[in-house]
Write an enzyme that holds these catalytic residues in place. Sequence first.
Site, mmCIF file in Angstrom:
data_model
loop_
_atom_site.group_PDB
_atom_site.id
_atom_site.type_symbol
_atom_site.label_atom_id
_atom_site.label_comp_id
_atom_site.label_asym_id
_atom_site.label_seq_id
_atom_site.Cartn_x
_atom_site.Cartn_y
_atom_site.Cartn_z
ATOM 1 N N GLY A 71 0.798 -1.288 0.043
ATOM 2 C CA GLY A 71 -0.004 0.053 -0.149
ATOM 3 C C GLY A 71 0.901 1.126 0.131
ATOM 4 O O GLY A 71 0.671 2.202 -0.377
ATOM 5 N N GLY A 199 -2.425 -6.045 -0.167
ATOM 6 C CA GLY A 199 -3.161 -7.564 0.068
ATOM 7 C C GLY A 199 -3.425 -7.774 1.524
ATOM 8 O O GLY A 199 -4.347 -8.574 1.935
ATOM 9 N N CYS A 323 1.993 7.890 24.682
ATOM 10 C CA CYS A 323 2.480 8.894 25.713
ATOM 11 C C CYS A 323 3.293 8.348 26.704
ATOM 12 O O CYS A 323 3.166 8.222 28.107
ATOM 13 C CB CYS A 323 0.928 9.456 26.627
HETATM 14 C C1 PLP Z 1 -1.882 -0.446 6.195
HETATM 15 C C2 PLP Z 1 -2.156 0.951 5.345
HETATM 16 C C3 PLP Z 1 -1.146 1.269 4.429
HETATM 17 C C4 PLP Z 1 0.116 1.029 4.138
HETATM 18 O O1 PLP Z 1 0.068 -0.514 3.602
HETATM 19 P P1 PLP Z 1 1.380 -1.674 3.360
HETATM 20 O O2 PLP Z 1 0.923 -2.658 2.539
HETATM 21 O O3 PLP Z 1 1.464 -1.910 4.962
HETATM 22 O O4 PLP Z 1 2.150 -0.626 3.051
HETATM 23 C C5 PLP Z 1 -1.475 2.676 3.846
HETATM 24 N N1 PLP Z 1 -2.642 3.205 3.917
HETATM 25 C C6 PLP Z 1 -3.602 2.584 5.061
HETATM 26 C C7 PLP Z 1 -4.721 3.315 5.284
HETATM 27 C C8 PLP Z 1 -3.421 1.500 5.628
HETATM 28 O O5 PLP Z 1 -4.243 1.113 6.636
#
Ligand code: PLP
Length: 405
Positions: A71, A199, A323
């Site tokens: 992602g 994924g 925190c």
């Molecule tokens: C988990 C997440 C990502 C990152 O995805 P990865 O595959 O872990 O790099 C990006 N945006 C959101 C909203 C996520 O929850």
Amino acid sequence: MDTIYFDNNATTKVDPQVLEVMLPFFKESYGNPSSMHHKGGEVAASLRQARISLAELLGCEPHEIIYNSCGTESDNTAIWSALRTQPDKRHLVTSKVEHSAIINNAAFLKRLGYRVTEVGVDRLGRLDMDEFKSSLSPDTALVTLLWGNNETGVLFPIEEIGQYCRERGIVFHTDAVQTVGKIPIDLKNSQIDMLSLSGHKLHAPKGIGALYVRHGLKFAPFMIGGHQENGRRGGTENVPYIVGLGKAAELARQRLPEENGRVKALRDRLEAGLLTIPSTMVNGDREYRLPNTTNISFEFIEGESILFHLSHAGICASSGSACTSGSLEPSHVLRAMGVPFTAAHGSIRLSLSVTNTDQEVDQALKIFPEVIKKLRDLSPFWKDGAPALDNGLLTCDDGNCQVCS
Ligand SMILES: *Cc1c(COP(=O)(O)O)cnc(C)c1O
């Protein structure tokens, strides 16, 4: 002790059916899909089929999907493509509650001299639409906004935002990593130009992602190399994982009714049960929200302590606060929403999936009250079952926290 896994927004369990379809590609089906011989050809055919399955979940054409590693890569690719294909434009619009994949890119762009607008949200985490609309200018290269928030589950009105961008010819990207598989998506009939997914948030493995790029949109690759993905992302395709993601997409499509029926009902029952504990509240809009997520504050105690005790009792959750070690910054999402420190510090995110059961919710509703009571009995802000705010201690809201330090 059986694990109760309520941390599906962090990552999900690989579905056994997903693993099953992946295995041949680690064994006999090892060909390179670009090869001209039959070993390559059979793998290329599986790749085509997987792309069709993912396109069906998204409601787009298979050639509009570019596979990549995660992602985060999708988010990076979208941002840099928009900037490189429109070099005269120097402005980016995003929000204050994005995932770090976007937030840290925005910070980097500022250092490079780009102008960045981070639109705010209200107390329920809803985008300030007036601020959003007035932030757009002819200089805006990209609007990038989260669809479903990973911490609160709150959904931004992506269709309305997309429409507004389209009318002004501004490229619109959405990070839908949390949204894909949880609510119906129909890209063909949307105003979205680019969309990120990953994924491992939908029961495929970690390390596979995809970016949707609308047919006809100008695109500049992030990874320059071979002709893979129509020259839009170099590097030999991660075949087993792409095939796994295809199966996960197929399952997600079948399970959408369950996600919005059974899973949502589990989330709602868990949430309602937890809200019977005193000085407890839900963070974020409870109506317009992902079906699997709840973010709850247990006031006057620490999120991290709650997590520790929950984990000891077998429950996996996550917190938005940090925190610790003198850092007074709880979640940037809850801060942007104006959640008071005493509540933000005690916030917990519970995120469910189709793997969860009624029995797990029953069990959690037994464990939570005990954990919360134990911690509140130790809290200087809690006495005889009620808040005790006249104890003379400074909190983070006063800027000099005696509770955290
Ligand atoms: C988990 C997440 C990502 C990152 O995805 P990865 O595959 O872990 O790099 C990006 N945006 C959101 C909203 C996520 O929850």
